[in-house]
Write a protein that holds these residues in place. Structure first.
Motif, PDB file in Angstrom:
ATOM      1  N   SER A 251      75.693  42.296  44.159  1.00  0.00           N
ATOM      2  CA  SER A 251      74.273  42.558  44.137  1.00  0.00           C
ATOM      3  C   SER A 251      72.836  41.903  42.984  1.00  0.00           C
ATOM      4  N   GLN A 252      73.320  42.097  41.855  1.00  0.00           N
ATOM      5  CA  GLN A 252      73.076  41.897  40.765  1.00  0.00           C
ATOM      6  C   GLN A 252      72.333  40.746  40.499  1.00  0.00           C
ATOM      7  N   LEU A 253      73.401  40.160  41.410  1.00  0.00           N
ATOM      8  CA  LEU A 253      72.935  37.597  41.382  1.00  0.00           C
ATOM      9  C   LEU A 253      72.466  37.775  42.265  1.00  0.00           C
ATOM     10  N   GLY A 254      72.178  38.480  43.249  1.00  0.00           N
ATOM     11  CA  GLY A 254      70.625  38.753  44.371  1.00  0.00           C
ATOM     12  C   GLY A 254      71.568  39.172  45.658  1.00  0.00           C
ATOM     13  N   ARG A 255      70.427  38.796  46.702  1.00  0.00           N
ATOM     14  CA  ARG A 255      70.804  39.875  48.308  1.00  0.00           C
ATOM     15  C   ARG A 255      72.060  38.405  48.941  1.00  0.00           C
ATOM     16  N   ASP A 256      72.399  36.916  49.172  1.00  0.00           N
ATOM     17  CA  ASP A 256      72.601  36.457  48.848  1.00  0.00           C
ATOM     18  C   ASP A 256      74.151  36.078  48.604  1.00  0.00           C
ATOM     19  N   TYR A 257      74.401  37.062  47.556  1.00  0.00           N
ATOM     20  CA  TYR A 257      75.764  36.802  46.605  1.00  0.00           C
ATOM     21  C   TYR A 257      77.081  37.560  47.251  1.00  0.00           C
ATOM     22  N   SER A 258      76.018  38.783  48.184  1.00  0.00           N
ATOM     23  CA  SER A 258      76.588  40.276  48.768  1.00  0.00           C
ATOM     24  C   SER A 258      78.151  39.541  49.615  1.00  0.00           C
ATOM     25  N   TRP A 259      78.980  40.013  49.778  1.00  0.00           N
ATOM     26  CA  TRP A 259      80.253  39.564  50.378  1.00  0.00           C
ATOM     27  C   TRP A 259      80.251  39.606  51.589  1.00  0.00           C
ATOM     28  N   ASN A 260      79.843  40.176  52.487  1.00  0.00           N
ATOM     29  CA  ASN A 260      79.208  39.865  53.447  1.00  0.00           C
ATOM     30  C   ASN A 260      78.126  38.665  53.886  1.00  0.00           C
ATOM     31  N   LYS A 261      77.768  38.237  53.118  1.00  0.00           N
ATOM     32  CA  LYS A 261      76.781  37.192  52.817  1.00  0.00           C
ATOM     33  C   LYS A 261      77.998  35.908  52.914  1.00  0.00           C
ATOM     34  N   THR A 262      78.421  36.182  51.471  1.00  0.00           N
ATOM     35  CA  THR A 262      79.319  35.164  51.031  1.00  0.00           C
ATOM     36  C   THR A 262      80.190  35.015  52.003  1.00  0.00           C
ATOM     37  N   GLN A 263      80.768  35.909  52.864  1.00  0.00           N
ATOM     38  CA  GLN A 263      81.742  36.300  53.769  1.00  0.00           C
ATOM     39  C   GLN A 263      81.500  35.178  55.306  1.00  0.00           C
ATOM     40  N   ALA A 264      80.400  35.078  55.552  1.00  0.00           N
ATOM     41  CA  ALA A 264      79.835  34.766  56.289  1.00  0.00           C
ATOM     42  C   ALA A 264      79.442  33.074  55.591  1.00  0.00           C
ATOM     43  N   ARG A 265      79.284  33.052  55.368  1.00  0.00           N
ATOM     44  CA  ARG A 265      79.311  31.328  54.671  1.00  0.00           C
ATOM     45  C   ARG A 265      80.813  30.952  54.285  1.00  0.00           C
TER      46      ARG A 265
END
Length: 404
Positions: A251-265
């Motif tokens: 989350s400190q790197l950005g919203r897109d780097y949360s595990w939920n969004k990373t796992q979705a990608r």
């Protein structure tokens, strides 16, 4: 104004950092600007805060609530009197009036507020929704003192690199670590096969250290922390302590780097690779018309496509759809055209000319059968043909309307 909150256990350790030289010797003239704890020196006040917490509520492990309030780079320089007003307003809006606290200034653009949640009467102050309260308090303080609304500049999708990070990176002549991590994490995602094991393997190849936050009860991953190999620092700026690895939460790197969004990608990437492996490939038989082993005409023998055709999975442009539809229409006309050969029949002194039966000609081996299952490429071509026909019909309708 940007509030940053942290929790701790020792007021002495917190104030020793505030009144010390800093991690990079950046602290200038550290001094108290506000507070309600008696004492001539910061050491006396820090010991008083810690002794009160141990005496009144020894069961509280981390009674300390720390907030850094920083104004924007475009804001004016506040005086000590203005910072005192800011600190008092913040304490009041956070509900910490009955708690021991002190505000320290060691730079022009920010102060540190140290609060012990154990109130003077021994009760514990609530910190429920403290992050949301801090944001709301900051917006009120900005309006009161005519400061810039920092919430309009903050990008949760991609937080900006702090001033301290930029200065530190400039001194070491490197790119800020936060930006390096973003680039390397993206590279690891692109080169992995979509599984978590492959993702972690690619992170290691990129020189990124990682640790997963795994629930001990469910075993599920709730997040990741990332760090660069060799990026270390002393805890709390104390150079006498051994250096430790610097970690950034996703989350400190950005919203897109949360595990939920990373796992979705990663899941989408894994599905795409599975579809690509199972996609049927049109077989080319030796001797087929226009195929064979020749490469003339830009024939791609591997998938039966011509050079310049759109790749599977890519959207067609209007020009590509029109060209493909025209090509398919020409091929159908050639297959459906009756043979020009005629049989000459002699009878009764006249030459009777008869054409061959209008029976449909056999289709080529590579043409899609009406009753068979179409491949993915043939279905895409058919859809493009229908789209081109609809567009031509619309053009003709518009021409007819103009003629009227």
């Amino acid at each position: 104004m940007i509030p940053r909150i942290s929790k701790g256990s020792s007021a002495y350790g917190a104030l020793s950092y505030d009144h010390g030289k800093g991690r990079r010797d950046e602290h200038e003239n550290p001094h108290k600007v506000a507070g309600n704890v008696p004492g001539r020196t910061w050491r006396e006040r820090a010991k008083a805060i810690d002794n009160h917490a141990r005496t009144a509520r020894a069961d509280v492990v981390k009674p300390l609530h720390r907030t850094s309030l920083r104004v924007s780079e475009t804001d004016r320089k506040l005086t000590d009197r203005e910072w005192k007003q800011v600190a008092n307003e913040y304490i009041e809006r956070m509900g910490f009036e009955k708690c021991p606290w002190e505000a320290t200034r060691h730079a022009d653009d920010h102060i540190h507020i140290t609060v012990n949640r154990v109130q003077w009467d021994g009760k514990l102050a609530s910190t429920s929704h403290d992050y949301a309260k801090a944001q709301a308090a900051s917006r009120k303080i900005e309006k009161t003192h005519g400061l810039e609304d920092a919430s309009r500049k903050f990008k949760r999708e991609r937080p900006e690199v702090s001033k301290g990070e930029k200065e530190s990176a400039a001194r070491r002549q490197v790119k800020p670590e936060r930006e390096q991590l973003r680039d390397k994490i993206h590279a690891a995602e692109r080169t992995s096969n979509g599984t978590r094991a492959s993702y972690e393997e690619k992170l290691t190849e990129q020189g990124v250290k990682h640790r997963a936050n795994v629930s001990q009860t469910t075993g599920r991953v709730s997040g990741y922390s990332y760090g660069l190999s060799g990026h270390t620092a002393s805890p709390k700026g104390d150079k006498s302590q051994p250096q430790e690895q610097v970690w950034f939460k996703g989350s400190q790197l950005g919203r897109d780097y949360s595990w939920n969004k990373t796992q979705a990608r990663l899941d989408e990437q894994q599905k795409a690779q599975t579809v690509q492996k199972t996609e049927p490939v049109q077989q080319i038989r030796p001797g087929s018309a226009g195929m064979g082993n020749q490469k003339a005409g830009g024939v791609n023998q591997e998938a039966g496509r011509t050079v310049g055709d759109p790749q599977p999975g890519q959207p067609l442009t209007r020009e590509q759809a029109r060209d493909m539809a025209m090509k398919r229409a020409a091929e159908r006309q050639q297959r459906q055209a009756p043979s020009a050969s005629r049989d000459i029949v002699k009878g009764q002194g006249e030459n009777h000319v008869t054409q061959e039966n209008d029976a449909p000609q056999p289709q080529e081996k590579n043409a899609p059968q009406p009753q068979g299952q179409m491949t993915r490429e043939q279905a895409r071509a058919e859809a493009a043909r229908l789209a081109a026909q609809r567009e031509q019909q619309r053009d003709r309708s518009k021409d007819q309307e103009r003629g009227r």
